[in-house]
Design a protein around this motif. Sequence first.
Motif, mmCIF file in Angstrom:
data_model
loop_
_atom_site.group_PDB
_atom_site.id
_atom_site.type_symbol
_atom_site.label_atom_id
_atom_site.label_comp_id
_atom_site.label_asym_id
_atom_site.label_seq_id
_atom_site.Cartn_x
_atom_site.Cartn_y
_atom_site.Cartn_z
ATOM 1 N N ARG A 57 0.837 -1.207 0.000
ATOM 2 C CA ARG A 57 0.000 0.000 0.000
ATOM 3 C C ARG A 57 0.867 1.250 0.000
ATOM 4 O O ARG A 57 1.769 1.401 0.827
ATOM 5 C CB ARG A 57 -0.905 0.016 1.231
ATOM 6 N N GLN A 58 0.580 2.161 -0.919
ATOM 7 C CA GLN A 58 1.343 3.406 -1.025
ATOM 8 C C GLN A 58 0.631 4.369 -1.965
ATOM 9 O O GLN A 58 -0.291 3.988 -2.687
ATOM 10 C CB GLN A 58 2.759 3.135 -1.524
ATOM 11 N N SER A 59 1.076 5.601 -1.934
ATOM 12 C CA SER A 59 0.584 6.630 -2.854
ATOM 13 C C SER A 59 1.745 7.082 -3.729
ATOM 14 O O SER A 59 2.839 7.354 -3.227
ATOM 15 C CB SER A 59 0.022 7.826 -2.082
ATOM 16 N N LEU A 60 1.475 7.167 -5.030
ATOM 17 C CA LEU A 60 2.513 7.510 -5.997
ATOM 18 C C LEU A 60 2.099 8.728 -6.801
ATOM 19 O O LEU A 60 0.907 8.929 -7.070
ATOM 20 C CB LEU A 60 2.752 6.348 -6.965
ATOM 21 N N ALA A 61 3.084 9.523 -7.178
ATOM 22 C CA ALA A 61 2.866 10.635 -8.103
ATOM 23 C C ALA A 61 3.537 10.293 -9.422
ATOM 24 O O ALA A 61 4.692 9.864 -9.448
ATOM 25 C CB ALA A 61 3.439 11.929 -7.546
ATOM 26 N N VAL A 62 2.792 10.477 -10.510
ATOM 27 C CA VAL A 62 3.332 10.291 -11.858
ATOM 28 C C VAL A 62 3.515 11.671 -12.455
ATOM 29 O O VAL A 62 2.556 12.416 -12.634
ATOM 30 C CB VAL A 62 2.381 9.451 -12.733
ATOM 31 N N ASP A 63 4.760 12.030 -12.759
ATOM 32 C CA ASP A 63 5.047 13.380 -13.244
ATOM 33 C C ASP A 63 6.225 13.334 -14.213
ATOM 34 O O ASP A 63 7.367 13.154 -13.809
ATOM 35 C CB ASP A 63 5.374 14.305 -12.067
ATOM 36 N N PHE A 64 5.917 13.475 -15.513
ATOM 37 C CA PHE A 64 6.949 13.470 -16.548
ATOM 38 C C PHE A 64 7.229 14.877 -17.070
ATOM 39 O O PHE A 64 7.667 15.044 -18.206
ATOM 40 C CB PHE A 64 6.525 12.560 -17.707
ATOM 41 N N SER A 65 7.005 15.876 -16.237
ATOM 42 C CA SER A 65 7.148 17.262 -16.694
ATOM 43 C C SER A 65 8.589 17.632 -17.008
ATOM 44 O O SER A 65 8.831 18.597 -17.739
ATOM 45 C CB SER A 65 6.591 18.227 -15.627
ATOM 46 N N GLU A 66 9.545 16.902 -16.452
ATOM 47 C CA GLU A 66 10.948 17.218 -16.713
ATOM 48 C C GLU A 66 11.545 16.363 -17.827
ATOM 49 O O GLU A 66 12.754 16.393 -18.065
ATOM 50 C CB GLU A 66 11.762 17.048 -15.431
ATOM 51 N N THR A 67 10.703 15.589 -18.527
ATOM 52 C CA THR A 67 11.182 14.792 -19.650
ATOM 53 C C THR A 67 10.817 15.499 -20.947
ATOM 54 O O THR A 67 10.161 16.547 -20.956
ATOM 55 C CB THR A 67 10.547 13.394 -19.640
ATOM 56 N N LEU A 68 11.224 14.937 -22.064
ATOM 57 C CA LEU A 68 10.818 15.444 -23.368
ATOM 58 C C LEU A 68 9.322 15.225 -23.539
ATOM 59 O O LEU A 68 8.730 14.360 -22.883
ATOM 60 C CB LEU A 68 11.595 14.732 -24.476
ATOM 61 N N PRO A 69 8.661 16.003 -24.422
ATOM 62 C CA PRO A 69 7.210 15.841 -24.616
ATOM 63 C C PRO A 69 6.839 14.389 -24.859
ATOM 64 O O PRO A 69 7.476 13.686 -25.647
ATOM 65 C CB PRO A 69 6.925 16.722 -25.837
ATOM 66 N N CYS A 70 5.802 13.943 -24.162
ATOM 67 C CA CYS A 70 5.452 12.528 -24.235
ATOM 68 C C CYS A 70 3.979 12.329 -23.908
ATOM 69 O O CYS A 70 3.288 13.239 -23.437
ATOM 70 C CB CYS A 70 6.300 11.705 -23.265
ATOM 71 N N VAL A 71 3.506 11.127 -24.176
ATOM 72 C CA VAL A 71 2.227 10.640 -23.697
ATOM 73 C C VAL A 71 2.517 9.451 -22.796
ATOM 74 O O VAL A 71 3.372 8.618 -23.117
ATOM 75 C CB VAL A 71 1.310 10.217 -24.859
ATOM 76 N N TRP A 72 1.842 9.371 -21.652
ATOM 77 C CA TRP A 72 2.077 8.254 -20.747
ATOM 78 C C TRP A 72 0.781 7.514 -20.443
ATOM 79 O O TRP A 72 -0.316 8.077 -20.532
ATOM 80 C CB TRP A 72 2.757 8.699 -19.451
ATOM 81 N N LEU A 73 0.927 6.250 -20.100
ATOM 82 C CA LEU A 73 -0.188 5.396 -19.714
ATOM 83 C C LEU A 73 0.138 4.716 -18.391
ATOM 84 O O LEU A 73 1.298 4.389 -18.130
ATOM 85 C CB LEU A 73 -0.444 4.302 -20.750
ATOM 86 N N VAL A 74 -0.873 4.491 -17.583
ATOM 87 C CA VAL A 74 -0.747 3.640 -16.408
ATOM 88 C C VAL A 74 -1.838 2.582 -16.492
ATOM 89 O O VAL A 74 -3.024 2.917 -16.622
ATOM 90 C CB VAL A 74 -0.886 4.422 -15.085
ATOM 91 N N LEU A 75 -1.457 1.316 -16.445
ATOM 92 C CA LEU A 75 -2.407 0.208 -16.425
ATOM 93 C C LEU A 75 -2.341 -0.463 -15.061
ATOM 94 O O LEU A 75 -1.250 -0.824 -14.595
ATOM 95 C CB LEU A 75 -2.074 -0.807 -17.522
ATOM 96 N N VAL A 76 -3.491 -0.613 -14.416
ATOM 97 C CA VAL A 76 -3.544 -1.340 -13.147
ATOM 98 C C VAL A 76 -3.595 -2.826 -13.473
ATOM 99 O O VAL A 76 -4.590 -3.330 -13.999
ATOM 100 C CB VAL A 76 -4.768 -0.918 -12.312
ATOM 101 N N LEU A 77 -2.511 -3.525 -13.179
ATOM 102 C CA LEU A 77 -2.442 -4.961 -13.439
ATOM 103 C C LEU A 77 -3.147 -5.757 -12.344
ATOM 104 O O LEU A 77 -3.869 -6.715 -12.630
ATOM 105 C CB LEU A 77 -0.979 -5.402 -13.531
ATOM 106 N N GLU A 78 -2.932 -5.362 -11.102
ATOM 107 C CA GLU A 78 -3.580 -5.997 -9.956
ATOM 108 C C GLU A 78 -3.802 -4.931 -8.894
ATOM 109 O O GLU A 78 -3.017 -3.986 -8.777
ATOM 110 C CB GLU A 78 -2.708 -7.118 -9.370
ATOM 111 N N GLY A 79 -4.860 -5.103 -8.095
ATOM 112 C CA GLY A 79 -5.088 -4.210 -6.980
ATOM 113 C C GLY A 79 -6.175 -3.182 -7.255
ATOM 114 O O GLY A 79 -6.729 -3.088 -8.363
ATOM 115 N N GLU A 80 -6.469 -2.379 -6.223
ATOM 116 C CA GLU A 80 -7.482 -1.335 -6.308
ATOM 117 C C GLU A 80 -6.947 -0.057 -5.696
ATOM 118 O O GLU A 80 -6.025 -0.068 -4.879
ATOM 119 C CB GLU A 80 -8.764 -1.765 -5.584
ATOM 120 N N GLY A 81 -7.555 1.056 -6.107
ATOM 121 C CA GLY A 81 -7.131 2.342 -5.583
ATOM 122 C C GLY A 81 -7.926 3.463 -6.205
ATOM 123 O O GLY A 81 -9.076 3.275 -6.627
#
Length: 777
Positions: A57-81
């Motif tokens: 159990r944890q909380s995560l921040a996804v932030d690619f603002s310091e990378t080159l322009p991009c599109v990102w995806l997050v897929l939940v493989l297992e678990g709930e939140g």
Amino acid sequence: MRLTTNAYPKEQRQDAWRFALKRVSLECLESEDEIYGELVTFRSALDIQFLRITGTRQSLAVDFSETLPCVWLVLVLEGEGAVTSGAVHQELHAGSLICGGDRVGVRLDMAADHRLLVVRAPLTLPSLKARATPPSVVTVLDGRSNLGQMLAGLLFSVADAMVDTTNDQMRPVETALPEFIASLLLDSAPDKDRGGTAGGRAALLERVFQTIEIRLSDPDLNLQQVAAEHGISPRYLQKLFESVGDSFGHCVKTRRLERCRLDLGSPLHAQKSISEILFQWGFNDSASFSRAFREQYGVSPRQYRKAPALPDEEASETPLRGRPASLKEHKKPPLRLATIEDEEPEQPAPTQEREVQTVPMGPGVRHHLLPATPETVHWGFFSRNLKPAIEVQSGDYVTVETLTHHANDDHERMIDGDPGAESVFRWTAEGKAVDRRGAGPGDASALGRGAGEGFGVHICTGPIAIAGARPGDVVEVRILDIAPRPSANPKFAGRSFGSNAAAYWGFHYNDLLTEPKPREVITIYEVDHQHSRSCARAVYNYRWTPQTDPFGVVHPRIDYPGVPVNLDTVERNFEILQDIEVPIRPHFGVVAMAPAHTDLVDSVPPANFGGNIDNWRLGPGASLYLPVAVAGGLLSLGDPHASQGDSELCGTAIECSMTAVIQVVLHPAKTAREPLKDLDYPLLETPDEWVIFGFSHPNYLKELGAAAQSEVYKKSSIDLAMRDAFRKARRFLMTMRGLSEDEAISLLSVGVDFGVTQVVNGNWGVHAIIRKALFAG
């Protein structure tokens, strides 16, 4: 890359996990006190990044603002939140998909144990290029829509397979994934992104890209047809492409070329001719296709099929060591019958004035003799398929004879009269005692140099099987004594000799001042290790001239090991390096466990399994710890050196045959303690220091994919090796000494010496020297 918090003490797992996530643009905001986390990363040839996260159990921040322009995806493989981003707050479950761009971040609150897959795709990919800016809001799909189900299914497969996936295997995913993302962005874009002139142009251009992809195989595809299909004028369509810095014709051509490139490099299309592939993707002229392919990728289609994505090696100005990228090895090494010594072996006869020291034996501990013979050496390669020369128990001692592969630089001094050396180096017109020399094809079909092609050069004695060794264990190799092998020629009785080669793979080779340029130079040294002043003195040198081996093959360079040098064809210079004595530091250049790799492995580049480390500190009194990758470990030793400086700048050390006494100690994974717990790199201990080895590519056989044994010679740098040495040294100090990261970094700067190990072995090295006296208190 794979990281688990279990590799760290409990009190340091939080910091280690946060640091690992930060390196990939993620942040751990909150977590349980006793956190578990595993991070697996993969970066494809098109720079698509995949991150698989397993955690409590944890909380995560996804932030690619310091990378080159991009599109990102997050897929939940297992678990709930739940996911939160601005006004968006939505529950998550297995199969949920989240999509955003580098301009927007999200918070993920995972309620319990979970697995996630994070994907970052650069906007430079053709299918995503229509978006001049990344998505400005977050899109959440439940994975139950048609598009969501298809995309989630693809990503679930990637997540399950990414640990063992190669770049070749990822190619179909690289092709399909950007198309999925573009469709996802088009179908689910918020009204404000669809609205307005810019939003309308982006949506229209995305649909145009989809049309082009669908109809790439149509040779009659043209601007007018696509414009009419979307109800716009051809001129307006051209302006749409100009808005993203492209043109219709260029876009179609580059997409067709990319499809052809993927098919040419794929084993699925190996039976298709080049003409079949180019016609399949809409080209109708093989000559113009070949010109366009060469302009785009720098090689012809035929060359690319032989050596994907790399220019022809032989055409390069500077010769490179190692195998061509096109090489496919079909033959396995001959399986040697085991010669396990179950009875007390015969002790070696004293043949040297300075004998190797006698080792005190404890009850039940055995002492083995492993001489260098054609049956006990393998030349230029490592293999998990080799049968062991002997098997030892943990704690056993072994007297090991090792030969330098440079002994034929002066046959008279280093081979004549020596039965062991003569038997290994025997080479006549009828055959060689040791035929395979290197990891190349046994029929010399790549470059014609000889069996094995010299893609790997070291004569290695062994392998030695360690009873009970299993993957995950660590083997400690204690170097108790090592002494030069004396010349057996009566003319040089009691004297030892070695050879140094300033060769074409040396760092200096393209930076010479005087003529002739370029050139290779051999220097023969006499090695005095019998008296109080142990030193080496130069005897003579000569410039390499083309040498013809007993099979009639001419070697214009030092390109194949063991070629007999005809000294009548060279000019020997005896008045060199006068009044200069080089201190003797006997050591092994190569100490290796067999890699867990299906093919033969070139002996030149070092890696996580050890190998050609080339550090002079690996001498008497030192212990080298190596991770076990295959059952039995399969330990090999070779490349003996009389002396070497850090960097081994010109190509070799003073290469000198040696005999050593070692002790082999097994540290099982289940009982190992720091610093051996989860050790995944070579670690050297001397009475006064810990020496930590960093490499440009720590596990190059896995990192660089199917062409690793050619790629590693082209992609090494001191920067990469320094970064690896720093990370390993930091980890060592934090785990072994219990320092915080801030403390470790300070100590690394003020109390630890970093040195260049070598810049000549394909996989360059930097070592960190941590003095034990730092911790005297």
